[in-house]
Each structure stands twice: as structure tokens, then as C-alpha cells.
Write a protein that holds these residues in place. Sequence first.
Motif, PDB file in Angstrom:
ATOM      1  N   LEU A  34       0.825  -1.196   0.000  1.00 27.52           N
ATOM      2  CA  LEU A  34       0.000   0.000   0.000  1.00 27.52           C
ATOM      3  C   LEU A  34       0.867   1.257   0.000  1.00 27.52           C
ATOM      4  CD1 LEU A  34      -2.014  -2.215   0.835  1.00 27.52           C
ATOM      5  CD2 LEU A  34      -2.990  -0.601   2.489  1.00 27.52           C
ATOM      6  N   LEU A  35       0.367   2.299  -0.674  1.00 23.81           N
ATOM      7  CA  LEU A  35       0.990   3.617  -0.615  1.00 23.81           C
ATOM      8  C   LEU A  35       0.083   4.508   0.228  1.00 23.81           C
ATOM      9  CD1 LEU A  35       3.090   5.757  -1.448  1.00 23.81           C
ATOM     10  CD2 LEU A  35       1.675   6.219  -3.474  1.00 23.81           C
ATOM     11  N   LEU A  36       0.614   5.036   1.318  1.00 24.10           N
ATOM     12  CA  LEU A  36      -0.133   5.925   2.203  1.00 24.10           C
ATOM     13  C   LEU A  36       0.303   7.359   1.951  1.00 24.10           C
ATOM     14  CD1 LEU A  36      -1.965   6.590   4.627  1.00 24.10           C
ATOM     15  CD2 LEU A  36      -0.030   5.984   6.131  1.00 24.10           C
ATOM     16  N   VAL A  37      -0.630   8.177   1.461  1.00 26.12           N
ATOM     17  CA  VAL A  37      -0.341   9.585   1.153  1.00 26.12           C
ATOM     18  C   VAL A  37      -1.112  10.443   2.141  1.00 26.12           C
ATOM     19  CG1 VAL A  37      -0.251  11.341  -0.646  1.00 26.12           C
ATOM     20  CG2 VAL A  37      -0.199   8.912  -1.281  1.00 26.12           C
ATOM     21  N   GLU A  38      -0.435  10.928   3.155  1.00 24.01           N
ATOM     22  CA  GLU A  38      -1.064  11.697   4.246  1.00 24.01           C
ATOM     23  C   GLU A  38      -0.025  12.638   4.835  1.00 24.01           C
ATOM     24  OE1 GLU A  38      -2.960  13.558   6.767  1.00 24.01           O
ATOM     25  OE2 GLU A  38      -4.247  11.959   5.959  1.00 24.01           O
ATOM     26  N   ASP A  39      -0.369  13.940   4.923  1.00 19.27           N
ATOM     27  CA  ASP A  39       0.618  14.922   5.382  1.00 19.27           C
ATOM     28  C   ASP A  39       0.604  15.142   6.889  1.00 19.27           C
ATOM     29  OD1 ASP A  39      -1.910  16.244   5.135  1.00 19.27           O
ATOM     30  OD2 ASP A  39      -0.868  18.170   5.247  1.00 19.27           O
ATOM     31  N   GLU A  69       1.504  14.188  10.210  1.00 17.27           N
ATOM     32  CA  GLU A  69       2.531  13.242  10.634  1.00 17.27           C
ATOM     33  C   GLU A  69       2.016  12.256  11.674  1.00 17.27           C
ATOM     34  OE1 GLU A  69       5.751  11.177  10.339  1.00 17.27           O
ATOM     35  OE2 GLU A  69       5.535  13.030   9.160  1.00 17.27           O
ATOM     36  N   ALA A  70       1.259  12.742  12.649  1.00 13.76           N
ATOM     37  CA  ALA A  70       0.752  11.855  13.695  1.00 13.76           C
ATOM     38  C   ALA A  70      -0.226  10.833  13.121  1.00 13.76           C
ATOM     39  CB  ALA A  70       0.088  12.670  14.797  1.00 13.76           C
ATOM     40  N   LEU A  71      -1.136  11.304  12.276  1.00  8.95           N
ATOM     41  CA  LEU A  71      -2.105  10.399  11.664  1.00  8.95           C
ATOM     42  C   LEU A  71      -1.404   9.408  10.742  1.00  8.95           C
ATOM     43  CD1 LEU A  71      -5.026   9.552  11.233  1.00  8.95           C
ATOM     44  CD2 LEU A  71      -5.219  11.329   9.469  1.00  8.95           C
ATOM     45  N   HIS A  72      -0.407   9.895  10.009  1.00 11.65           N
ATOM     46  CA  HIS A  72       0.361   9.035   9.107  1.00 11.65           C
ATOM     47  C   HIS A  72       1.016   7.895   9.887  1.00 11.65           C
ATOM     48  CE1 HIS A  72       3.373   7.737   6.206  1.00 11.65           C
ATOM     49  NE2 HIS A  72       2.801   8.497   5.277  1.00 11.65           N
ATOM     50  N   ARG A  73       1.643   8.239  11.005  1.00 13.37           N
ATOM     51  CA  ARG A  73       2.312   7.213  11.809  1.00 13.37           C
ATOM     52  C   ARG A  73       1.304   6.202  12.355  1.00 13.37           C
ATOM     53  NH1 ARG A  73       5.349  11.549  14.013  1.00 13.37           N
ATOM     54  NH2 ARG A  73       4.050  11.457  15.903  1.00 13.37           N
ATOM     55  N   GLY A  74       0.152   6.694  12.816  1.00 10.26           N
ATOM     56  CA  GLY A  74      -0.860   5.810  13.371  1.00 10.26           C
ATOM     57  C   GLY A  74      -1.420   4.845  12.344  1.00 10.26           C
ATOM     58  N   ILE A  75      -1.736   5.353  11.151  1.00 14.67           N
ATOM     59  CA  ILE A  75      -2.272   4.499  10.091  1.00 14.67           C
ATOM     60  C   ILE A  75      -1.226   3.501   9.622  1.00 14.67           C
ATOM     61  CG2 ILE A  75      -3.163   4.455   7.725  1.00 14.67           C
ATOM     62  CD1 ILE A  75      -4.422   7.175   8.241  1.00 14.67           C
TER      63      ILE A  75
END
Length: 230
Positions: free
Chosen positions: A5-10, A12-18
Motif C-alpha cells: 500500500l501507498l499511504l499519502v497523508e501529510d 505526521e501523527a495520523l500518518h504514523r498511526g495508520i
Amino acid sequence: MPPHLLLVEDDEALHRGIEFTLKQEGFRVSGAHTLAEAEAAVAAESFDLIVLDVQLPDGSGFDFCSRLRLTADTPIVFLTASDSEIDIVRGLDLGGDDYITKPFRLREFLSRIQAVLRRRASARSAPAASNVMQSGDLTLQMSEMRLTKQGRDIPLSVTEFRLLALLMSHPRAVLSKEQIAQHLWQDGGDYLDDNTVAVNIRRLREKIEDEPNEPQRITTVRGAGYRWNA
């Protein structure tokens, strides 16, 4: 190999959690925080699914999806803080396979990611006997999830592919919105309301009809549903 999967989210906290949650579930995850990073990632390797934030520092995820759909059918699940019907319809209309609004529950998020991946796997595992479907100048390669029109490739999303395969396998039959929804969203994944079927029909018409505003292949039977004119 587990799905990549490619996770595109800016955020940072949400990105790390997902990312942590996805890896805990056994997925391989690559990350991007901007559209530029996402475009570089898809140019360098292929992914089984893209989780795509709509609002990014250097542009809109909608624009990225629109460009990607010109060349690839990689499933896309949008993440956004907006639950506006206009934005939801726009995301689906551009070729998104699901649309998840923030804040969201992680278990529901995982369930919907897995639902999109199951639909893609199901579409690719069609029986060999019906591996190729032909209708006029359209050729649908089931195992490759590939559509050609007069020999030219037409990129389809997973939902568009499943919808076209359903219609082509029932020539001249009138299929109601309910029948179509039941086939496409058996697991309840990204089915939002009756308008979702109409959005996907319109999107498919724009790709396969010579005159999308005067469709000849997919016709509307008023009050009943849609018919594929073989």
C-alpha cells in the motif's frame, strides 16, 4: 507477498498511526506526505492500493487521482475531513474506490481497505472459460482487468471493471440499481446511496461511449434500471 500500500497523508501523527496499524495487519506500506512524493512513488513501483488524503500541501488528492486514472487502475481510497456529498461524489466520479471521512475508527478503516482489495482479487479470479468478453469494439480481459476499445487501452477502476463485467455478462437484460449495488458492494464497502450507482454508470459511459451524453451501449430504462445493448 502481502499487499503493498501507498499511504499519502501529510498529518505526521495520523500518518504514523495508520502506517503502524496497517503494518500490524501484515501490509507492506510505503509513505508519502506530498503529491510530489506520491507521484515519484507510483513512477518507481506498483502498488496494490493507494490511501490518499485529499488536502495536501502541494495540491489536491483529487487531481492526483484524475492524472493516475489516465494510465493505471490502482484502487484508491480517499481520506478527507470533508463529508460533503459534493466532495464524496466528486471522489467517486474521478475514479476513487472508496471515500473515508476523518475522524474514523481504525477497525472500520481496515475493513474497508480489505473490502476494496477483496473486490480486486475477485475481479481478477474470473473463471478461465469467461476470461475474455467481447462486445462490438470493446474487449474485456477478465484475468488482466484490462479493457480495450478498438485496440486502445481504457483504464478502469476496480468498481468500473466489476460494473462493466456485470453489464456485459447480461446483454439486453435490465438491471436495477439494487441489483447492481448488490453485485458491486456485497460487503457494503463503498456503497453510499442510490446515487453511487448512477455516478459509476456515468463515469463508465464517459470512458466507453462515443457520445457519453447520448449513450448507445449503456442505456437507461426509466424507472427500472440500466441495460447493456450488446
